[in-house]
Design a protein around this motif. Structure first.
Motif, PDB file in Angstrom:
ATOM      1  N   VAL A 156       0.855  -1.186   0.000  1.00  0.00           N
ATOM      2  CA  VAL A 156       0.000   0.000   0.000  1.00  0.00           C
ATOM      3  C   VAL A 156       0.892   1.238   0.000  1.00  0.00           C
ATOM      4  N   ASP A 157       0.732   2.073  -1.023  1.00  0.00           N
ATOM      5  CA  ASP A 157       1.508   3.299  -1.149  1.00  0.00           C
ATOM      6  C   ASP A 157       1.065   4.276  -0.066  1.00  0.00           C
ATOM      7  N   VAL A 207      -1.348   7.198  -0.724  1.00  0.00           N
ATOM      8  CA  VAL A 207      -2.807   7.081  -0.918  1.00  0.00           C
ATOM      9  C   VAL A 207      -3.551   7.016   0.419  1.00  0.00           C
ATOM     10  N   LEU A 208      -2.816   7.019   1.524  1.00  0.00           N
ATOM     11  CA  LEU A 208      -3.432   6.960   2.846  1.00  0.00           C
ATOM     12  C   LEU A 208      -3.482   8.353   3.476  1.00  0.00           C
ATOM     13  N   ARG A 209      -4.553   8.631   4.195  1.00  0.00           N
ATOM     14  CA  ARG A 209      -4.708   9.934   4.843  1.00  0.00           C
ATOM     15  C   ARG A 209      -3.728  10.097   6.010  1.00  0.00           C
ATOM     16  N   ASP A 210      -3.524   9.036   6.794  1.00  0.00           N
ATOM     17  CA  ASP A 210      -2.659   9.104   7.982  1.00  0.00           C
ATOM     18  C   ASP A 210      -1.863   7.797   8.088  1.00  0.00           C
ATOM     19  N   PRO A 211      -0.888   7.602   7.204  1.00  0.00           N
ATOM     20  CA  PRO A 211      -0.180   6.312   7.173  1.00  0.00           C
ATOM     21  C   PRO A 211       0.582   5.978   8.459  1.00  0.00           C
ATOM     22  N   GLN A 212       1.026   6.981   9.204  1.00  0.00           N
ATOM     23  CA  GLN A 212       1.782   6.744  10.441  1.00  0.00           C
ATOM     24  C   GLN A 212       0.902   6.767  11.689  1.00  0.00           C
ATOM     25  N   HIS A 216      -5.295  -3.789  -2.132  1.00  0.00           N
ATOM     26  CA  HIS A 216      -4.455  -4.870  -1.613  1.00  0.00           C
ATOM     27  C   HIS A 216      -5.090  -5.532  -0.392  1.00  0.00           C
ATOM     28  N   GLY A 217      -6.391  -5.454  -0.321  1.00  0.00           N
ATOM     29  CA  GLY A 217      -7.121  -6.030   0.799  1.00  0.00           C
ATOM     30  C   GLY A 217      -7.337  -5.013   1.899  1.00  0.00           C
ATOM     31  N   GLY A 218      -8.418  -5.224   2.661  1.00  0.00           N
ATOM     32  CA  GLY A 218      -8.701  -4.310   3.761  1.00  0.00           C
ATOM     33  C   GLY A 218     -10.160  -4.333   4.145  1.00  0.00           C
ATOM     34  N   ARG A 259      -5.911   1.554   8.303  1.00  0.00           N
ATOM     35  CA  ARG A 259      -5.530   2.925   7.949  1.00  0.00           C
ATOM     36  C   ARG A 259      -6.428   3.410   6.816  1.00  0.00           C
ATOM     37  N   VAL A 260      -6.962   4.607   6.953  1.00  0.00           N
ATOM     38  CA  VAL A 260      -7.946   5.133   6.011  1.00  0.00           C
ATOM     39  C   VAL A 260      -7.275   5.678   4.742  1.00  0.00           C
ATOM     40  N   TYR A 261      -7.923   5.424   3.620  1.00  0.00           N
ATOM     41  CA  TYR A 261      -7.465   5.992   2.359  1.00  0.00           C
ATOM     42  C   TYR A 261      -7.835   7.471   2.301  1.00  0.00           C
TER      43      TYR A 261
END
Length: 199
Positions: free
Chosen positions: A88-89, A92-97, A148-150, A165-167
């Protein structure tokens, strides 16, 4: 006063019998009080810790339990699911950390879990509280070209990866919440309590 005609054996028997019956009466009277100290099912639902045995949860399965009136998911991630997390790039996530604190401080990294293969998460969308569906299948172009699943929320289309983690660009404002939890042995999780020594 004379004790003639009094049988000492009978007196001991009556004294012992009276003591036993009295003790049983005290225990019977105390039982409801002691039982009231144990948390009720309602109290457990309102916040008391919940202990869950995950020994029978297969890889790739999701188990749902109730805690504080909310569904809590326990997902046993497969090696393929763990590998898909890395695909998952972060862009493309709002808050990856997970910086918006949707989890306790001791939950860190992309896996958002104490044990990387076991995800524990509140199963309510952070938009309006709908329950997203577990969609580990990949590809799933009807959800997203690079899926990639979720978890996919059918109410308003919010999407979350296999760590919750939200997109970006969906109605949900934040990642799915990870509740406080700890392990009691390898296959028992206590939801609602932090691990010993956790800040």
């Amino acid at each position: 006063m004379s004790n003639q005609g009094v049988d000492p054996g009978r007196r001991r028997f009556l004294t012992l019998t009276t003591s036993v019956v009295g003790g049983a009466g005290v225990a019977a009277a105390a039982w409801p009080f002691l039982a009231s100290l144990k948390p009720s099912e309602r109290a457990k639902a309102l916040g008391a810790p919940v202990t869950v045995d995950i020994s029978k949860v297969e890889a790739g399965q999701k188990l749902t339990i109730a805690w504080r009136g909310k569904p809590v998911w326990i997902v046993k991630r497969t090696p393929e699911m763990m590998a898909n997390l890395g695909k998952v790039d972060a862009g493309v996530l709002r808050d990856p950390q997970s910086q918006e604190q949707q989890q306790p401080a001791y939950i860190t990294g992309d896996a958002r879990a104490l044990k990387p293969d076991v995800l524990v998460m509140v199963g309510s969308c952070t938009h309006l509280g709908c329950s997203p569906t577990f969609r580990p299948d990949t590809p799933a172009p009807e959800i997203r070209a690079d899926w990639h699943g979720g978890f996919f929320c059918p109410c308003h289309g919010s999407m979350f990866d296999l760590s919750g983690r939200v997109y970006a660009g969906v109605p949900a404002p934040s990642n799915l919440v990870v509740p406080p939890h700890r392990y009691e042995g390898d296959t028992t999780i206590v939801i609602g309590e932090d691990p010993t020594g956790a800040a």
